[in-house]
Write a protein that holds these residues in place. Structure first.
Motif, PDB file in Angstrom:
ATOM      1  N   THR A  17       0.860  -1.188   0.000  1.00  0.00           N
ATOM      2  CA  THR A  17       0.000   0.000   0.000  1.00  0.00           C
ATOM      3  C   THR A  17       0.893   1.235   0.000  1.00  0.00           C
ATOM      4  N   PRO A  18       0.323   2.409  -0.285  1.00  0.00           N
ATOM      5  CA  PRO A  18       1.136   3.637  -0.245  1.00  0.00           C
ATOM      6  C   PRO A  18       1.804   3.863   1.114  1.00  0.00           C
ATOM      7  N   ASP A  19       1.227   3.331   2.192  1.00  0.00           N
ATOM      8  CA  ASP A  19       1.841   3.465   3.519  1.00  0.00           C
ATOM      9  C   ASP A  19       3.145   2.699   3.642  1.00  0.00           C
ATOM     10  N   ASP A  20       3.431   1.813   2.711  1.00  0.00           N
ATOM     11  CA  ASP A  20       4.687   1.068   2.731  1.00  0.00           C
ATOM     12  C   ASP A  20       5.823   1.837   2.051  1.00  0.00           C
ATOM     13  N   THR A  21       5.524   2.997   1.499  1.00  0.00           N
ATOM     14  CA  THR A  21       6.551   3.823   0.870  1.00  0.00           C
ATOM     15  C   THR A  21       7.572   4.264   1.909  1.00  0.00           C
ATOM     16  N   ALA A  22       8.835   3.954   1.659  1.00  0.00           N
ATOM     17  CA  ALA A  22       9.894   4.267   2.625  1.00  0.00           C
ATOM     18  C   ALA A  22      11.238   3.838   2.047  1.00  0.00           C
ATOM     19  N   VAL A  23      12.293   4.257   2.724  1.00  0.00           N
ATOM     20  CA  VAL A  23      13.614   3.690   2.475  1.00  0.00           C
ATOM     21  C   VAL A  23      13.764   2.490   3.405  1.00  0.00           C
ATOM     22  N   TYR A  24      14.102   1.347   2.846  1.00  0.00           N
ATOM     23  CA  TYR A  24      14.229   0.101   3.605  1.00  0.00           C
ATOM     24  C   TYR A  24      15.707  -0.210   3.837  1.00  0.00           C
ATOM     25  N   TYR A  25      16.018  -0.539   5.086  1.00  0.00           N
ATOM     26  CA  TYR A  25      17.388  -0.823   5.491  1.00  0.00           C
ATOM     27  C   TYR A  25      17.491  -2.245   6.051  1.00  0.00           C
ATOM     28  N   CYS A  26      18.488  -2.993   5.628  1.00  0.00           N
ATOM     29  CA  CYS A  26      18.761  -4.260   6.288  1.00  0.00           C
ATOM     30  C   CYS A  26      19.710  -4.003   7.460  1.00  0.00           C
ATOM     31  N   TRP A  27      19.675  -4.897   8.437  1.00  0.00           N
ATOM     32  CA  TRP A  27      20.372  -4.648   9.711  1.00  0.00           C
ATOM     33  C   TRP A  27      20.884  -5.953  10.292  1.00  0.00           C
ATOM     34  N   THR A  28      22.008  -5.851  11.000  1.00  0.00           N
ATOM     35  CA  THR A  28      22.464  -6.926  11.837  1.00  0.00           C
ATOM     36  C   THR A  28      23.408  -6.338  12.883  1.00  0.00           C
ATOM     37  N   THR A  29      23.914  -7.206  13.763  1.00  0.00           N
ATOM     38  CA  THR A  29      24.870  -6.767  14.771  1.00  0.00           C
ATOM     39  C   THR A  29      26.129  -7.611  14.679  1.00  0.00           C
ATOM     40  N   TRP A  30      27.224  -7.019  15.082  1.00  0.00           N
ATOM     41  CA  TRP A  30      28.522  -7.716  15.069  1.00  0.00           C
ATOM     42  C   TRP A  30      29.402  -7.058  16.107  1.00  0.00           C
ATOM     43  N   ASN A  31      29.920  -7.844  17.030  1.00  0.00           N
ATOM     44  CA  ASN A  31      30.774  -7.296  18.097  1.00  0.00           C
ATOM     45  C   ASN A  31      30.105  -6.132  18.818  1.00  0.00           C
ATOM     46  N   TRP A  32      28.819  -6.316  19.168  1.00  0.00           N
ATOM     47  CA  TRP A  32      28.040  -5.364  19.959  1.00  0.00           C
ATOM     48  C   TRP A  32      27.810  -4.034  19.257  1.00  0.00           C
ATOM     49  N   ARG A  33      27.883  -4.068  17.938  1.00  0.00           N
ATOM     50  CA  ARG A  33      27.644  -2.847  17.174  1.00  0.00           C
ATOM     51  C   ARG A  33      26.625  -3.140  16.086  1.00  0.00           C
ATOM     52  N   ASP A  34      25.749  -2.165  15.831  1.00  0.00           N
ATOM     53  CA  ASP A  34      24.760  -2.284  14.764  1.00  0.00           C
ATOM     54  C   ASP A  34      25.386  -1.964  13.409  1.00  0.00           C
ATOM     55  N   TYR A  35      25.014  -2.739  12.401  1.00  0.00           N
ATOM     56  CA  TYR A  35      25.431  -2.483  11.027  1.00  0.00           C
ATOM     57  C   TYR A  35      24.193  -2.361  10.152  1.00  0.00           C
ATOM     58  N   TRP A  36      24.249  -1.412   9.234  1.00  0.00           N
ATOM     59  CA  TRP A  36      23.108  -1.112   8.366  1.00  0.00           C
ATOM     60  C   TRP A  36      23.524  -1.150   6.899  1.00  0.00           C
ATOM     61  N   GLY A  37      22.597  -1.599   6.067  1.00  0.00           N
ATOM     62  CA  GLY A  37      22.787  -1.443   4.644  1.00  0.00           C
ATOM     63  C   GLY A  37      22.583   0.006   4.251  1.00  0.00           C
ATOM     64  N   GLN A  38      22.823   0.302   2.995  1.00  0.00           N
ATOM     65  CA  GLN A  38      22.767   1.690   2.545  1.00  0.00           C
ATOM     66  C   GLN A  38      21.349   2.182   2.313  1.00  0.00           C
ATOM     67  N   GLY A  39      20.388   1.279   2.354  1.00  0.00           N
ATOM     68  CA  GLY A  39      18.999   1.666   2.138  1.00  0.00           C
ATOM     69  C   GLY A  39      18.590   1.522   0.677  1.00  0.00           C
ATOM     70  N   THR A  40      17.374   1.056   0.495  1.00  0.00           N
ATOM     71  CA  THR A  40      16.818   0.947  -0.856  1.00  0.00           C
ATOM     72  C   THR A  40      15.397   1.519  -0.820  1.00  0.00           C
ATOM     73  N   LEU A  41      15.104   2.400  -1.762  1.00  0.00           N
ATOM     74  CA  LEU A  41      13.837   3.139  -1.750  1.00  0.00           C
ATOM     75  C   LEU A  41      12.723   2.308  -2.383  1.00  0.00           C
ATOM     76  N   VAL A  42      11.628   2.200  -1.661  1.00  0.00           N
ATOM     77  CA  VAL A  42      10.414   1.569  -2.171  1.00  0.00           C
ATOM     78  C   VAL A  42       9.334   2.636  -2.244  1.00  0.00           C
ATOM     79  N   THR A  43       8.771   2.815  -3.430  1.00  0.00           N
ATOM     80  CA  THR A  43       7.704   3.779  -3.629  1.00  0.00           C
ATOM     81  C   THR A  43       6.476   3.046  -4.143  1.00  0.00           C
ATOM     82  N   VAL A  44       5.365   3.183  -3.422  1.00  0.00           N
ATOM     83  CA  VAL A  44       4.118   2.529  -3.807  1.00  0.00           C
ATOM     84  C   VAL A  44       3.151   3.590  -4.300  1.00  0.00           C
TER      85      VAL A  44
END
Length: 116
Positions: free
Chosen positions: A87-114
């Motif tokens: 739905t249009p409410d799903d429009t956002a930049v989507y980021y993947c995430w994980t942790t490594w050695n007690w630190r958060d890591y993020w992907g660069q983001g991918t834009l989804v437009t509905v």
């Protein structure tokens, strides 16, 4: 550790999209890590969409339950987000995430437009 997200784009309401995230730098430890997808809509804070453990067990935000599915592939060191009935409410930049050695890591983001 690096995360590379892909798969975003323009989709019509009611359609589907599949996001992918390649994780590198963890070696065999990838199989033990919890992974997730977050999103940030314009003017809003970043929010969790779905997470998947090593079990794997999954959790979803109430807003996407029954429509989105998170999955993982150990052989490809990747995490995926299948988005259905968007739905249009799903429009956002989507980021993947994980942790490594007690630190958060993020992907660069991918834009989804509905579009409605």
């Amino acid at each position: 550790v690096q995360l590379q997200a892909s798969g975003g784009g323009l989709v019509q309401a009611g359609g589907s999209l599949r996001l992918s995230c390649q994780v590198s730098g963890m070696g065999n430890n990838f199989r033990y890590k919890t992974l997730g997808w977050y999103r940030q809509a314009p003017g809003k804070e970043r929010e969790v969409v779905a997470t998947i453990t090593s079990g794997p067990s999954t959790n979803y935000a109430d807003s996407v339950k029954g429509r989105f599915t998170i999955s993982r592939s150990t052989s490809k060191s990747s995490v995926y987000l299948q988005m259905n009935s968007v739905t249009p409410d799903d429009t956002a930049v989507y980021y993947c995430w994980t942790t490594w050695n007690w630190r958060d890591y993020w992907g660069q983001g991918t834009l989804v437009t509905v579009s409605s």
